[in-house]
Structure formats: structure tokens, C-alpha cells
Enzyme design. Structure first.
Site, PDB file in Angstrom:
ATOM      1  N   ASN A   9       0.862  -1.138   0.082  1.00  0.00           N
ATOM      2  CA  ASN A   9      -0.062   0.064  -0.208  1.00  0.00           C
ATOM      3  C   ASN A   9       0.731   1.172   0.081  1.00  0.00           C
ATOM      4  O   ASN A   9       1.441   1.707   0.936  1.00  0.00           O
ATOM      5  CB  ASN A   9      -0.888  -0.162   1.304  1.00  0.00           C
ATOM      6  CG  ASN A   9      -1.574   1.351   1.450  1.00  0.00           C
ATOM      7  OD1 ASN A   9      -1.915   2.188   0.483  1.00  0.00           O
ATOM      8  ND2 ASN A   9      -2.364   1.524   2.596  1.00  0.00           N
ATOM      9  N   LYS A  11       0.021   4.298  -0.200  1.00  0.00           N
ATOM     10  CA  LYS A  11      -0.296   5.537   0.385  1.00  0.00           C
ATOM     11  C   LYS A  11       0.010   6.764  -0.700  1.00  0.00           C
ATOM     12  O   LYS A  11      -0.148   6.593  -1.823  1.00  0.00           O
ATOM     13  CB  LYS A  11       0.342   5.655   1.764  1.00  0.00           C
ATOM     14  CG  LYS A  11       0.251   4.294   2.615  1.00  0.00           C
ATOM     15  CD  LYS A  11       0.169   4.534   3.703  1.00  0.00           C
ATOM     16  CE  LYS A  11       0.021   3.360   4.801  1.00  0.00           C
ATOM     17  NZ  LYS A  11       0.496   3.404   6.292  1.00  0.00           N
ATOM     18  N   HIS A  94      -9.198   1.544   5.446  1.00  0.00           N
ATOM     19  CA  HIS A  94      -7.916   1.655   5.901  1.00  0.00           C
ATOM     20  C   HIS A  94      -7.912   2.505   6.949  1.00  0.00           C
ATOM     21  O   HIS A  94      -8.601   3.579   6.909  1.00  0.00           O
ATOM     22  CB  HIS A  94      -6.917   2.200   4.999  1.00  0.00           C
ATOM     23  CG  HIS A  94      -5.520   2.094   5.238  1.00  0.00           C
ATOM     24  ND1 HIS A  94      -4.889   3.116   6.047  1.00  0.00           N
ATOM     25  CD2 HIS A  94      -4.557   1.261   5.092  1.00  0.00           C
ATOM     26  CE1 HIS A  94      -3.681   2.855   6.540  1.00  0.00           C
ATOM     27  NE2 HIS A  94      -3.428   1.764   5.881  1.00  0.00           N
ATOM     28  N   GLU A  96      -6.217   5.245   7.941  1.00  0.00           N
ATOM     29  CA  GLU A  96      -6.000   6.583   7.477  1.00  0.00           C
ATOM     30  C   GLU A  96      -7.175   7.183   6.943  1.00  0.00           C
ATOM     31  O   GLU A  96      -7.551   8.418   7.033  1.00  0.00           O
ATOM     32  CB  GLU A  96      -4.799   6.717   6.743  1.00  0.00           C
ATOM     33  CG  GLU A  96      -3.533   6.448   7.514  1.00  0.00           C
ATOM     34  CD  GLU A  96      -2.345   5.688   6.653  1.00  0.00           C
ATOM     35  OE1 GLU A  96      -2.489   5.642   5.525  1.00  0.00           O
ATOM     36  OE2 GLU A  96      -1.339   5.278   7.359  1.00  0.00           O
ATOM     37  N   GLU A 166      -4.755  -4.401  10.943  1.00  0.00           N
ATOM     38  CA  GLU A 166      -3.826  -3.430  10.979  1.00  0.00           C
ATOM     39  C   GLU A 166      -3.806  -2.780  12.396  1.00  0.00           C
ATOM     40  O   GLU A 166      -4.797  -1.605  12.329  1.00  0.00           O
ATOM     41  CB  GLU A 166      -3.693  -2.366   9.956  1.00  0.00           C
ATOM     42  CG  GLU A 166      -3.388  -2.971   8.473  1.00  0.00           C
ATOM     43  CD  GLU A 166      -2.939  -2.179   7.479  1.00  0.00           C
ATOM     44  OE1 GLU A 166      -1.964  -2.406   6.888  1.00  0.00           O
ATOM     45  OE2 GLU A 166      -3.640  -1.028   7.204  1.00  0.00           O
ATOM     46  N   GLY A 172       3.279   2.747  10.567  1.00  0.00           N
ATOM     47  CA  GLY A 172       4.191   3.790  10.380  1.00  0.00           C
ATOM     48  C   GLY A 172       4.847   4.282  11.577  1.00  0.00           C
ATOM     49  O   GLY A 172       5.714   5.172  11.560  1.00  0.00           O
ATOM     50  N   SER A 213       3.975  -1.851  10.192  1.00  0.00           N
ATOM     51  CA  SER A 213       5.656  -1.978  10.362  1.00  0.00           C
ATOM     52  C   SER A 213       6.268  -3.155  10.037  1.00  0.00           C
ATOM     53  O   SER A 213       6.980  -3.673  10.762  1.00  0.00           O
ATOM     54  CB  SER A 213       6.062  -1.528  11.810  1.00  0.00           C
ATOM     55  OG  SER A 213       5.454  -0.130  11.939  1.00  0.00           O
TER      56      SER A 213
HETATM   57  P1  13P Z   1       3.395   0.688   7.527  1.00  0.00           P
HETATM   58  O1  13P Z   1       3.960  -0.771   6.779  1.00  0.00           O
HETATM   59  O2  13P Z   1       4.180   1.682   6.641  1.00  0.00           O
HETATM   60  O3  13P Z   1       3.594   0.443   8.972  1.00  0.00           O
HETATM   61  O4  13P Z   1       2.142   0.771   6.966  1.00  0.00           O
HETATM   62  C1  13P Z   1       1.071  -0.025   7.113  1.00  0.00           C
HETATM   63  C2  13P Z   1      -0.237   0.199   6.427  1.00  0.00           C
HETATM   64  O5  13P Z   1      -0.893   0.948   6.880  1.00  0.00           O
HETATM   65  C3  13P Z   1      -0.337  -0.635   5.299  1.00  0.00           C
HETATM   66  O6  13P Z   1      -1.772  -0.520   4.855  1.00  0.00           O
END
Ligand code: 13P
Length: 256
Positions: A9, A11, A94, A96, A166, A172, A213
Site C-alpha cells: 500500500n 499511500k 484503511h 487513515e 492493522e 508507520g 511496520s
Molecule cells: P507501514 O507498513 O508503513 O506501517 O504501513 C502499514 C499500512 O498501513 C499498510 O496499509
């Protein structure tokens, strides 16, 4: 047996040119690794160019979101019919989008349903916040989110559904859930809810990914957990070497 999946992903990262360069660099590295599904989810604008760059490979594309409606006066949004023929997968729910775009449990359910109705496979993302985790609410939150997301989705449609656990506190932050924590929620809460909703056979056939992560250094220990079927990876999926490495580690961890 569930086929593992490694999904990147991206982003809000990579321009169209950068996305195409990634596709060119990775296609000879991870094409043909048929024991695992490999998915890249770039920004919407990079999808057509990436589709072209990945033509003739078995690397799949996904979108990062989809609107709840098929069309209408929704400035800035992208609908399922617009993504048809362009992607195989679409991430919905997601954290976010829940946090910054106000996406609710009910929206996630609508997004998953409209994706399925248009032949797209939803990757339904879910997971608790740090506050919920620290308040001991992880199980209850995850159970509620998965049941809400799947409301009205049929047993037959479940063959095209992927789930991604997640935990928000792990996204992140460099701080991943321990393999035991991730296994406990994925196996003990999410797959258990699937068994309750659809029966054991469908629960055992549904793929559930871990995200938060994930990187080459922790990929093996996560992937050897019996209920973790793959990764939804942010940061570590942006780099050709680390994404390739995680795919190779996942194949090895699952003994494929
Ligand atoms: P990270 O791997 O950067 O922690 O992000 C995970 C994520 O949100 C994947 O959708």
C-alpha cells in the site's frame, strides 16, 4: 490451503514516473512466483501507467479506496465502475481513511459491497487504536469492525474477500505487533468471527493479512504464524529490494 498474499500500500507516495520505474524494476524479480499473490496499490493516477507497465506479468494491481456509490456528485471521489478493468483489488477501511476522511464502519461495509458487485476484490482493513489497545478493548473493537464490514456479504462472495488486521499503533511507527499478538487477534478474534458468521470452512479459506511496520526483519516471524496469510505493507513496500525480499521470505516461511 490459503494462498499467501503480499500487498504493498503505497499511500500518497510515488509520482507516475516513479511508479512506472518501480514496476519496470520489480517485474522480472517477482513475476511468476505463483505460490503467493503479489499486489501493488499505487495512487489512483498511477494505475493506468502501472497497468501498462505490468502487462504480461502476474503481478496484480489494487486501488487504495473506492467510494460507496457507483456515481454521483461526489467531487474528488473514485467509484467501483471507474476501477473496473484497471485493478483486481481495492483496499477499503484503511485506518487513515477512517481517521482523516471520516470513513465509518457502515461506509466500509458499503465500499466492500460495491467493490464485490463490480468484480473487484476488497481488502478490508481493520484494527484498534492505541487508546483502545491500552484500554483492553482490542478484541471487542476488532470483533465489531469485522462483523460490521461483512454485514450482508454472502458466503459465495467471501471467496473474493481479503481481510487485513492493522493495529493503528503499529502503522508507520516502526513498532509492529508481536507475532503472538497478531496471531492472537487474527486467529482468535477475526477468524473466530468468520467461523461464527459463515462456518468453519469459509473461515479457514479466507485470507487474513497483517499490517503495521512489516519489513524484511520481522516478516518471517509474522509469516510463520498459522493464521497470518500475508502482509499489507506500507513503508517497506516502496523499495524494490525490501518488497522483493518480503515476498521471498513469505514463500519460504509458508514452506512453498
Ligand atoms: P507501514 O507498513 O508503513 O506501517 O504501513 C502499514 C499500512 O498501513 C499498510 O496499509
Amino acid at each position: 490451503m490459503r494462498k499467501p498474499m503480499m500487498a504493498g500500500n503505497w499511500k500518497m507516495h510515488k509520482t507516475i514516473a516513479e511508479a512506472v520505474a518501480f514496476a519496470e524494476a520489480i517485474k522480472n524479480r517477482i513475476n511468476g512466483l505463483v505460490s503467493i499473490d503479489r499486489v501493488v496499490c499505487p495512487a489512483y493516477v498511477a494505475l493506468p501507467a502501472m497497468k501498462q507497465a505490468l502487462t504480461g506479468t502476474d503481478i496484480a494491481l489494487g486501488a487504495q479506496d473506492v467510494h460507496t456509490q457507483a456515481q454521483g456528485a461526489y467531487t474528488s471521489c473514485i467509484s467501483a465502475p471507474m476501477l473496473q478493468g484497471l485493478v483486481d483489488y481495492v483496499i477499503v477501511g484503511h485506518s487513515e481513511t477512517r481517521q482523516y476522511l471520516g470513513v465509518t464502519d457502515a461506509d466500509v461495509n458499503q465500499k466492500a459491497k460495491i467493490a464485490l458487485a463490480h468484480g473487484l476484490k476488497p481488502i478490508i482493513a481493520m484494527g484498534e487504536s492505541l487508546e483502545q489497545n491500552e484500554a483492553g478493548q482490542t478484541e471487542a473493537v476488532c470483533d465489531r469492525q469485522i462483523r460490521a464490514a461483512l454485514d450482508g456479504i454472502t458466503s459465495a462472495q467471501m471467496a473474493n474477500v481479503v481481510i487485513a488486521y492493522e493495529p493503528i499503533w503499529a502503522i508507520g511507527t516502526g513498532k509492529n505487533a508481536t507475532p503472538e499478538q497478531a496471531q492472537a487477534i487474527i486467529g482468535g478474534v477475526v477468524r473466530k468471527a468468520l467461523a461464527d458468521l459463515y462456518g468453519e470452512e469459509i473461515a479457514q479459506a479466507t485470507r487474513i493479512l497483517y499490517g503495521g511496520s512489516m519489513k524484511p526483519a520481522n516478516c518471517h516471524e509474522l509469516m510463520v504464524q498459522p493464521d497470518i496469510d500475508g502482509g499489507l505493507v506500507g513503508g517497506a513496500s516502496l523499495d524494490v529490494e525490501s518488497f522483493t525480499e518480503m515476498i521471498e521470505i513469505a514463500i519460504q516461511a509458508k514452506g512453498l
